[in-house]
Enzyme design. Structure first.
Site, mmCIF file in Angstrom:
data_model
loop_
_atom_site.group_PDB
_atom_site.id
_atom_site.type_symbol
_atom_site.label_atom_id
_atom_site.label_comp_id
_atom_site.label_asym_id
_atom_site.label_seq_id
_atom_site.Cartn_x
_atom_site.Cartn_y
_atom_site.Cartn_z
ATOM 1 N N ALA A 1 -18.917 -29.347 18.071
ATOM 2 C CA ALA A 1 -18.851 -30.480 16.973
ATOM 3 C C ALA A 1 -20.067 -30.588 16.229
ATOM 4 N N SER B 1 -21.620 -28.858 9.461
ATOM 5 C CA SER B 1 -22.251 -27.533 9.333
ATOM 6 C C SER B 1 -22.622 -26.803 8.387
ATOM 7 N N THR C 1 -27.693 -22.986 16.087
ATOM 8 C CA THR C 1 -27.848 -22.005 15.008
ATOM 9 C C THR C 1 -29.299 -21.043 14.965
ATOM 10 N N ASP C 2 -29.426 -20.069 14.315
ATOM 11 C CA ASP C 2 -30.740 -19.703 14.040
ATOM 12 C C ASP C 2 -31.643 -20.281 12.981
ATOM 13 N N GLU C 3 -30.791 -21.135 12.103
ATOM 14 C CA GLU C 3 -31.604 -21.608 11.362
ATOM 15 C C GLU C 3 -32.647 -22.628 11.684
ATOM 16 N N TYR D 1 -29.639 -29.904 7.514
ATOM 17 C CA TYR D 1 -28.673 -29.467 8.616
ATOM 18 C C TYR D 1 -29.578 -28.682 9.664
ATOM 19 N N SER D 2 -30.501 -27.763 9.291
ATOM 20 C CA SER D 2 -31.339 -27.127 10.294
ATOM 21 C C SER D 2 -31.991 -28.299 11.157
ATOM 22 N N LYS E 1 -30.075 -29.779 13.564
ATOM 23 C CA LYS E 1 -29.585 -29.082 14.751
ATOM 24 C C LYS E 1 -30.826 -28.849 15.734
ATOM 25 N N ASN F 1 -25.284 -16.342 10.901
ATOM 26 C CA ASN F 1 -24.188 -16.636 10.164
ATOM 27 C C ASN F 1 -22.847 -15.583 10.781
ATOM 28 N N ASN F 2 -21.764 -16.605 10.901
ATOM 29 C CA ASN F 2 -20.587 -15.803 11.415
ATOM 30 C C ASN F 2 -19.437 -15.841 10.102
ATOM 31 N N PRO G 1 -19.763 -17.558 -7.294
ATOM 32 C CA PRO G 1 -20.995 -18.466 -7.644
ATOM 33 C C PRO G 1 -22.174 -17.831 -6.690
ATOM 34 N N ILE G 2 -23.171 -17.006 -7.173
ATOM 35 C CA ILE G 2 -24.199 -16.670 -6.497
ATOM 36 C C ILE G 2 -25.481 -17.315 -6.673
ATOM 37 N N ARG H 1 -28.840 -12.570 4.976
ATOM 38 C CA ARG H 1 -28.165 -13.389 6.213
ATOM 39 C C ARG H 1 -27.885 -12.224 7.296
HETATM 40 P P1 NAD Z 1 -17.059 -26.322 11.294
HETATM 41 O O1 NAD Z 1 -17.449 -27.055 10.147
HETATM 42 O O2 NAD Z 1 -16.128 -25.366 10.821
HETATM 43 O O3 NAD Z 1 -16.362 -27.226 12.526
HETATM 44 C C1 NAD Z 1 -16.889 -28.385 12.942
HETATM 45 C C2 NAD Z 1 -15.797 -28.956 13.723
HETATM 46 O O4 NAD Z 1 -16.621 -30.326 14.212
HETATM 47 C C3 NAD Z 1 -14.625 -29.687 13.070
HETATM 48 O O5 NAD Z 1 -13.496 -29.304 13.732
HETATM 49 C C4 NAD Z 1 -14.917 -31.183 12.923
HETATM 50 O O6 NAD Z 1 -13.693 -31.868 12.605
HETATM 51 C C5 NAD Z 1 -15.725 -31.363 14.113
HETATM 52 N N1 NAD Z 1 -16.643 -32.502 13.969
HETATM 53 C C6 NAD Z 1 -17.258 -32.801 12.919
HETATM 54 N N2 NAD Z 1 -17.910 -33.930 13.412
HETATM 55 C C7 NAD Z 1 -17.364 -34.699 14.350
HETATM 56 C C8 NAD Z 1 -17.580 -35.684 15.136
HETATM 57 N N3 NAD Z 1 -18.271 -36.737 14.701
HETATM 58 N N4 NAD Z 1 -16.813 -35.924 16.073
HETATM 59 C C9 NAD Z 1 -15.935 -34.883 16.596
HETATM 60 N N5 NAD Z 1 -15.764 -33.621 16.068
HETATM 61 C C10 NAD Z 1 -16.561 -33.694 14.878
HETATM 62 O O7 NAD Z 1 -18.319 -25.515 11.993
HETATM 63 P P2 NAD Z 1 -18.505 -24.272 12.626
HETATM 64 O O8 NAD Z 1 -18.847 -23.234 11.513
HETATM 65 O O9 NAD Z 1 -17.168 -23.729 13.415
HETATM 66 O O10 NAD Z 1 -19.824 -24.453 13.695
HETATM 67 C C11 NAD Z 1 -19.572 -24.781 14.842
HETATM 68 C C12 NAD Z 1 -20.866 -24.849 15.564
HETATM 69 O O11 NAD Z 1 -21.582 -23.542 15.729
HETATM 70 C C13 NAD Z 1 -21.808 -26.104 14.881
HETATM 71 O O12 NAD Z 1 -22.430 -26.584 15.946
HETATM 72 C C14 NAD Z 1 -22.923 -25.064 14.147
HETATM 73 O O13 NAD Z 1 -23.900 -25.571 13.948
HETATM 74 C C15 NAD Z 1 -22.899 -23.897 15.100
HETATM 75 N N6 NAD Z 1 -23.323 -22.620 14.196
HETATM 76 C C16 NAD Z 1 -22.245 -22.229 13.275
HETATM 77 C C17 NAD Z 1 -22.573 -20.969 12.691
HETATM 78 C C18 NAD Z 1 -21.760 -20.577 11.393
HETATM 79 O O14 NAD Z 1 -22.089 -19.444 10.767
HETATM 80 N N7 NAD Z 1 -20.642 -21.155 10.903
HETATM 81 C C19 NAD Z 1 -23.802 -20.193 13.033
HETATM 82 C C20 NAD Z 1 -24.151 -20.594 14.223
HETATM 83 C C21 NAD Z 1 -24.141 -21.746 14.732
HETATM 84 P P1 TYD Z 2 -23.363 -20.216 3.652
HETATM 85 O O1 TYD Z 2 -22.482 -19.542 3.919
HETATM 86 O O2 TYD Z 2 -23.716 -21.492 3.056
HETATM 87 O O3 TYD Z 2 -24.249 -20.309 5.129
HETATM 88 P P2 TYD Z 2 -25.884 -20.578 5.248
HETATM 89 O O4 TYD Z 2 -26.416 -21.406 4.040
HETATM 90 O O5 TYD Z 2 -25.581 -21.270 6.506
HETATM 91 O O6 TYD Z 2 -26.749 -19.414 5.654
HETATM 92 O O7 TYD Z 2 -24.442 -19.473 2.595
HETATM 93 C C1 TYD Z 2 -24.665 -17.844 3.080
HETATM 94 C C2 TYD Z 2 -25.649 -17.548 1.935
HETATM 95 O O8 TYD Z 2 -25.023 -17.397 0.539
HETATM 96 C C3 TYD Z 2 -26.950 -18.521 1.485
HETATM 97 O O9 TYD Z 2 -27.936 -17.661 1.273
HETATM 98 C C4 TYD Z 2 -26.420 -19.419 0.532
HETATM 99 C C5 TYD Z 2 -25.559 -18.366 -0.550
HETATM 100 N N1 TYD Z 2 -24.581 -19.041 -1.106
HETATM 101 C C6 TYD Z 2 -24.244 -18.499 -2.409
HETATM 102 O O10 TYD Z 2 -25.049 -17.841 -3.108
HETATM 103 N N2 TYD Z 2 -23.566 -19.195 -3.173
HETATM 104 C C7 TYD Z 2 -22.510 -20.152 -2.594
HETATM 105 O O11 TYD Z 2 -21.436 -20.657 -3.197
HETATM 106 C C8 TYD Z 2 -22.699 -20.462 -1.303
HETATM 107 C C9 TYD Z 2 -21.792 -21.489 -0.633
HETATM 108 C C10 TYD Z 2 -23.788 -19.975 -0.644
#
Ligand code: NAD
Ligand code: TYD
Length: 351
Positions: free
Chosen positions: A84, A87, A132-134, A157-158, A161, A186-187, A212-213, A221
């Site tokens: 949770a 993110s 996260t790697d961030e 954010y980072s 974390k 990044n997933n 939007p870029i 990434r």
């Molecule tokens: P997400 O934003 O899709 O989901 C987050 C979930 O946490 C949601 O279901 C939300 O309802 C719940 N949540 C938020 N605040 C809460 C609170 N106060 N109490 C209980 N639940 C709460 O996130 P995600 O992309 O699935 O990421 C999950 C985890 O993996 C995070 O810890 C993130 O830092 C980490 N992570 C994500 C990525 C990525 O690329 N998305 C990469 C590496 C690590």
């Molecule tokens: P994002 O999916 O937000 O992941 P993170 O910032 O955690 O890596 O963004 C991935 C990359 O894409 C990042 O370099 C920011 C860029 N980005 C855009 O260029 N346009 C967008 O609208 C968004 C959301 C991200």
């Protein structure tokens, strides 16, 4: 039941894939999904497994100490897999406090609950923190993040974390809490909320809206298919060494612009549009504040020690992802209704 595991954030993107994997692979585990259901939490993500007898949902906020204590008292978990979090980097720029509360205070609240619940009976217990790697900051053109890279977070954010990672390690060293951590790149994949680059672009291409870029699209990434992350979490939860951190990555670096061009080609094919149609939607917009240039993970430790490796090539994973979004229009429609429109207007104006 052999074990009870609390998975926090199980209604989110990665969490829902982790919950599904555990519920189906381990019928003898009771899986308790603890989620507040913020804008990013969506129980539709789990509609296919939510009637399984070994699955339970508890709506709770991880910053609410009394509520979390009640959940721990009720279920007495053997393990916690903590996903949770708030993110999205862009939201952390416009509203840092939410990130401090959920990512830092929420993590400490869970650590306290686990400590109190397990008391000194720590045999067989595990608190797994998903990060996260961030936290490692931003790379130049060369090099990779290893588990030994110094922390250098650069967005709210980072930084939140990174702070939570330090606190998990502090509870291990100070109180002997059994922990593992992982830092993943990044997933992408099904159920990804369309505020992130790939699902946002899929949604916009589908609707003929500008893509939007940020800046010139030169940021890099390292992309990993979400199920490969879920498999890594399963491996580390069961076989990772106590107190250790594992980096997880796809060895799959793309500049944003090259990634979006590939996505456009896939979408043209899937939507039976003439090749080159979707690329015309690419629009360069104002860069993200403090935009990290490059992330790239060295996952040698996880591969050598625990035998995990990514299973999918990026082109294949991206195609599967597009297929999922095109087959799940209702999911996308439900998600982009309501609050999403206001968020989009605030973040991108009329782009
Ligand atoms: P997400 O934003 O899709 O989901 C987050 C979930 O946490 C949601 O279901 C939300 O309802 C719940 N949540 C938020 N605040 C809460 C609170 N106060 N109490 C209980 N639940 C709460 O996130 P995600 O992309 O699935 O990421 C999950 C985890 O993996 C995070 O810890 C993130 O830092 C980490 N992570 C994500 C990525 C990525 O690329 N998305 C990469 C590496 C690590
Ligand atoms: P994002 O999916 O937000 O992941 P993170 O910032 O955690 O890596 O963004 C991935 C990359 O894409 C990042 O370099 C920011 C860029 N980005 C855009 O260029 N346009 C967008 O609208 C968004 C959301 C991200």
């Amino acid at each position: 039941m052999e074990k009870t595991i609390i998975i926090t954030g199980g209604a989110g993107f990665i969490g829902s894939h982790v919950v599904r994997l555990f519920v189906t692979k381990y019928p003898n585990y009771k899986i308790v999904n603890v989620d507040k259901l913020t804008y990013a939490g969506n129980l539709e993500n789990l509609a296919d497994i939510d009637r399984q007898p070994n699955y339970l949902f508890e709506k709770a906020d991880i910053t609410d100490a009394a509520g979390i204590k009640a959940v721990f008292d009720k279920h007495c978990p053997d393990g916690v897999i903590h996903l949770a979090a708030e993110s999205h980097v862009d939201r952390s720029i416009s509203n840092p406090m939410e990130f401090i509360m959920t990512n830092i205070v929420g993590t400490v609240t869970l650590l306290n609950a686990a400590r109190a619940c397990w008391d000194n009976a720590l045999e067989g217990k595990r608190f797994y923190h998903v990060s996260t790697d961030e936290v490692y900051g931003s790379l130049g053109a060369e090099g990779f993040f290893t588990e030994k890279t110094a922390y250098d977070p650069r967005s709210p954010y980072s930084a939140s974390k990174a702070s939570s990672d330090h606190l998990v390690r502090a509870y291990h060293h100070t109180f002997g809490l059994p922990v593992t951590l992982s830092n993943c790149s990044n997933n992408y994949g099904p159920n990804h909320f369309p505020e992130k680059l790939i699902p946002l672009s899929i949604n916009n291409i589908k609707n003929n809206k500008p893509i939007p870029i940020y800046g010139k699209g030169e940021n890099v990434r390292d992309w990993l298919y979400v199920l490969d992350h879920a498999r890594a979490i399963d491996t580390i939860f069961h076989h990772g060494r106590n107190g250790e951190t594992y980096n997880i990555g796809g060895n799959n670096e793309w500049t944003n612009i090259d990634l979006i061009r590939l996505l456009c080609r896939i979408m043209d094919k899937k939507l039976h549009r003439e090749n080159g149609t979707s690329e015309k939607l690419i629009t360069f917009v104002k860069d993200r504040a403090g935009h990290d240039l490059r992330y790239a993970i060295d996952s040698t430790k996880l591969q050598r020690e625990l035998g995990w490796k990514p299973s999918l090539q990026f082109e294949e994973g991206l195609e599967k992802t597009v297929d999922w979004y095109l087959a799940n229009e209702k999911w996308l429609e439900n998600v982009v209704n309501g609050g999403y429109q206001q968020y989009y207007q605030k973040q991108y104006g009329n782009n």
